[in-house]
Design an enzyme around this catalytic site. Sequence first.
Site, PDB file in Angstrom:
ATOM      1  N   LYS A  81       0.853  -1.197   0.000  1.00  0.00           N
ATOM      2  CA  LYS A  81       0.000   0.000   0.000  1.00  0.00           C
ATOM      3  C   LYS A  81       0.884   1.240   0.000  1.00  0.00           C
ATOM      4  CE  LYS A  81      -3.901   2.077   2.588  1.00  0.00           C
ATOM      5  NZ  LYS A  81      -4.771   1.950   3.790  1.00  0.00           N
ATOM      6  N   SER A 139      -9.803   1.875   2.720  1.00  0.00           N
ATOM      7  CA  SER A 139      -8.897   2.613   1.867  1.00  0.00           C
ATOM      8  C   SER A 139      -7.858   1.737   1.171  1.00  0.00           C
ATOM      9  CB  SER A 139      -8.162   3.689   2.679  1.00  0.00           C
ATOM     10  OG  SER A 139      -7.349   3.095   3.680  1.00  0.00           O
ATOM     11  N   SER A 177     -10.123  -0.335   7.007  1.00  0.00           N
ATOM     12  CA  SER A 177      -9.503  -0.258   5.679  1.00  0.00           C
ATOM     13  C   SER A 177      -8.764  -1.493   5.205  1.00  0.00           C
ATOM     14  CB  SER A 177      -8.542   0.921   5.618  1.00  0.00           C
ATOM     15  OG  SER A 177      -9.267   2.088   5.373  1.00  0.00           O
TER      16      SER A 177
HETATM   17  N1  GLN Z   1     -13.347   4.287   5.971  1.00  0.00           N
HETATM   18  C1  GLN Z   1     -12.822   4.772   7.213  1.00  0.00           C
HETATM   19  C2  GLN Z   1     -12.420   6.206   7.049  1.00  0.00           C
HETATM   20  O1  GLN Z   1     -12.646   6.733   6.042  1.00  0.00           O
HETATM   21  C3  GLN Z   1     -11.653   3.945   7.650  1.00  0.00           C
HETATM   22  C4  GLN Z   1     -10.430   4.249   6.890  1.00  0.00           C
HETATM   23  C5  GLN Z   1      -9.266   3.451   7.338  1.00  0.00           C
HETATM   24  O2  GLN Z   1      -9.406   2.438   8.025  1.00  0.00           O
HETATM   25  N2  GLN Z   1      -8.090   3.928   7.012  1.00  0.00           N
HETATM   26  O3  GLN Z   1     -11.905   6.815   7.933  1.00  0.00           O
END
Ligand code: GLN
Length: 496
Positions: free
Chosen positions: A80, A155, A179
């Site tokens: 990532k 994400s 995410s």
């Molecule tokens: N979807 C959640 C957010 O937008 C979690 C994102 C994540 O785990 N990095 O904050």
Amino acid sequence: MTELTRMTAVDLAAGIKKKEFSAVDVAKAHFDQIAAVDKKLNAFLFIDEDGAMAQAANVDKKLASGEFLGPLAGVPVAVKDIFTQKDIPTTCGSRILENWRPPYDSTVVSRMKNADMVLLGKVNMDEFAMGSSTETSAYGPTTNPWDTSRIPGGSSGGSSAAVAGFLAPLAVGTDTGGSIRQPAAVTGTVGVKPTYGGISRYGIVALASSLDQAGPFARTVLDAALLHQAIAGYDPLDSTSINQPIPDFVAAAKHKDIAGMKLGIVKEFAGEGYQAGVLNRFNEAVAILRNLGAEIVELSCPSFTYALAAYYLIQPSECSSNLARFDGMRYGLRVDDGDSSVEQVMAATRAAGFGPEVKRRIIIGTYALSSGYYDAYYGSAQKVRRLIADDFNAAFSQVDALISPTSPITAFKIGEKLNDPMAMYLNDICTIPVNLAGVGGMSVPIGLADEDNLPAGMQIMAPVMCDDRMYRVAGALESALVSSWGGLLLDKAPRL
Ligand code: GLN
């Protein structure tokens, strides 16, 4: 012979050691697959073909000279774009870090290099890991290999798409609110959010430091366990890293026997907003766990209802502080007409470099932390966080692990929720409590939802530093499901 790109990490490592094929063959097969299909997926932001081929050649050389090789030697991995890797671009999905090449390796990257893994390149993500769809990336959305008109989750959507699209057998991602688990659920892959402090955060661009955790993506539970084992453990460079021996995830994944384990279904994670087909697969998986000898009870965690609200105060607060460092002075983008004050350069750089979701969070966080509102918002959210941890503690005094759907819905269409932040935030309704309490959570594929034939996942949650329990439950469930399907769920995905 099975195509190299369709093999598990375990089989790739074994084949390389037995010299059935070389690490160079394996890397090459994956670059061919990337060249053939990544136009449709947009998973990779940077392909490090030269670096990866050199790493692979080095593995073959070590093997030829009889050197000891670890269990993942020669296995490719997608990284990532939030992990620093020396001299390799690290954008975090943002314009503000475009062209930034970090001068050092994150601990996760250096451990993978030390394990002789082959790092293929950097994969796409929501900008600064804010999102559930990869659509907030400044470099365009990644698509879902099951249906390229849909999102791969976020994400860490580049990581999930790379693994589900057979571009890499393994990937690493990060999970602040879901995410890793939500992208795993909607792509039919396995994704693990370890106990907070279980994997070093050193060299991971910070979103919300008290919530962020790195973890593995794989196609099987055992592959995920192997990668987790390779990157986990104490790191003096991260002050929140837990200085304790790590459990044996690999043994737990192979254990397969869950007779006598007590599992709790969280009552709050069902009802309105949950897709019927997801709940059907969840209930069938519960029946399988019961058949395998687990005792299933239903229990209530009443504070979980407030988790999303608490998260969207705590997470933006921490992110508003962490993202203050992107000021046009230190890294990446700098918008300077040569005639502006320092403040004007900072404002112009941040205006041009950050996308709308990042700006929204910085504004919410700055507001929540401002004097006069601090106690009402941030302070209250921290109290809710304590109550959520108490609910987990009470639950874990009765059961070994908790289970729920991972995501209430399957992969939605690209564009469907991008302009509706609240609808986007609801994707993480089941995963967020885990981050707030710092416990472990993982997602394992449980089948295709009836309505749309798209993957659904089960979330398994375990107490702090008991991540091995998740692997034990997931390993047993996976074996039962794979024998009923006659292969992995991903084998049912259309070929790209
Ligand atoms: N979807 C959640 C957010 O937008 C979690 C994102 C994540 O785990 N990095 O904050």
